[in-house]
Scaffold this motif. Structure first.
Motif: not given
Length: 242
Positions: A27-31, A178-193, A226-234
């Motif tokens: 959830t932090v980044n792709v290494s 509405q702009r939500l606080p924080g950043s999100y892991h996989g939001s672009g994939c979610t939208l496109a799919s 769920l981790g130490q980085g971005q929020f994970v969309p439900r």
């Protein structure tokens, strides 16, 4: 891939994935990432295309110009399929997911085969080769290559999120949320799919964009850290997961 599958399930679709690259990520980044061999990708895609009636194609991370060429070959063999191109060039944590020439290859060879592309503003700037370009300036540069372009506004600085849909015929619509606080892991994939799923279900393009944006916003509203980085969309309701 998990985001794609969950978002498609939520649209009432069956996901039939062909993996183009493997990543090392959390959830932090792709290494790190590794692009798969061309033959493996062709075998995966052709196995699906030869078995099932495919209603839409969603493209995600490709990672190399060779993989762009591989996908172009597949799409040229099936020109009737509507394609949603998510030009995954940067991870949400900022990590690069391909060299700069991948963006150029996608613009020149892949966008003309796609119905719509869904870049965020940083990705649109890479595709348009406009490092400081606005959404309008990027759209002007990219619309000669693609019929429709949805530049998402999560990286913008407006009080609300402005998602801008541009079409080659000159029409332009802005969808705000509405702009939500924080950043999100996989939001672009979610939208496109989700968008590919709505198109697969026969929804018209503008309505499908609105439906996909509404769905994606709800997944972000209900996201979990769920981790130490971005929020994970439900992406699926709780009763779906139980």
């Amino acid at each position: 891939m998990q985001a794609d599958i969950e978002a498609l399930l939520a649209q009432g679709c069956h996901a039939a994935p062909a993996v183009t690259a493997l990543t090392v990520q959390n959830t932090v980044n792709v290494s790190d990432f590794r692009v798969l061999d061309r033959e493996w990708v062709l075998a995966q895609a052709n196995a699906v295309l030869g078995d099932s009636e495919v209603a839409a194609v969603k493209l995600g991370m490709l990672g190399s110009t060779a993989m762009v060429d591989t996908v172009v070959e597949l799409l040229q063999a099936h020109p009737h399929l509507p394609v949603v191109c998510d030009p995954v060039l940067r991870a949400g944590g900022g990590g690069s997911l391909g060299k700069d020439e991948v963006g150029y290859a996608m613009r020149e060879r892949l966008l003309p085969l796609s119905l719509i592309a869904t870049p965020n503003l940083p990705e649109a700037r890479i595709l348009a080769e406009l490092p400081e370009g606005t959404a309008d300036e990027c759209a002007e540069k990219l619309l000669p290559f693609i019929k429709h372009l949805l530049i998402t506004g999560g990286h913008g600085d407006e009080h609300e999120v402005h998602n801008r849909l541009y079409s080659r015929d000159g029409t332009h619509q802005t969808f705000t949320c509405q702009r939500l606080p924080g950043s999100y892991h996989g939001s672009g994939c979610t939208l496109a799919s989700a968008l590919a799923g709505r198109i697969a279900q026969g929804e018209g393009l503008v309505s499908a964009v609105q439906s996909a944006l509404n769905y994606t916003w709800r997944t972000l509203r209900d996201a979990e850290q769920l981790g130490q980085g971005q929020f994970v969309p439900r992406r699926l309701p709780l009763d779906f997961c139980s």
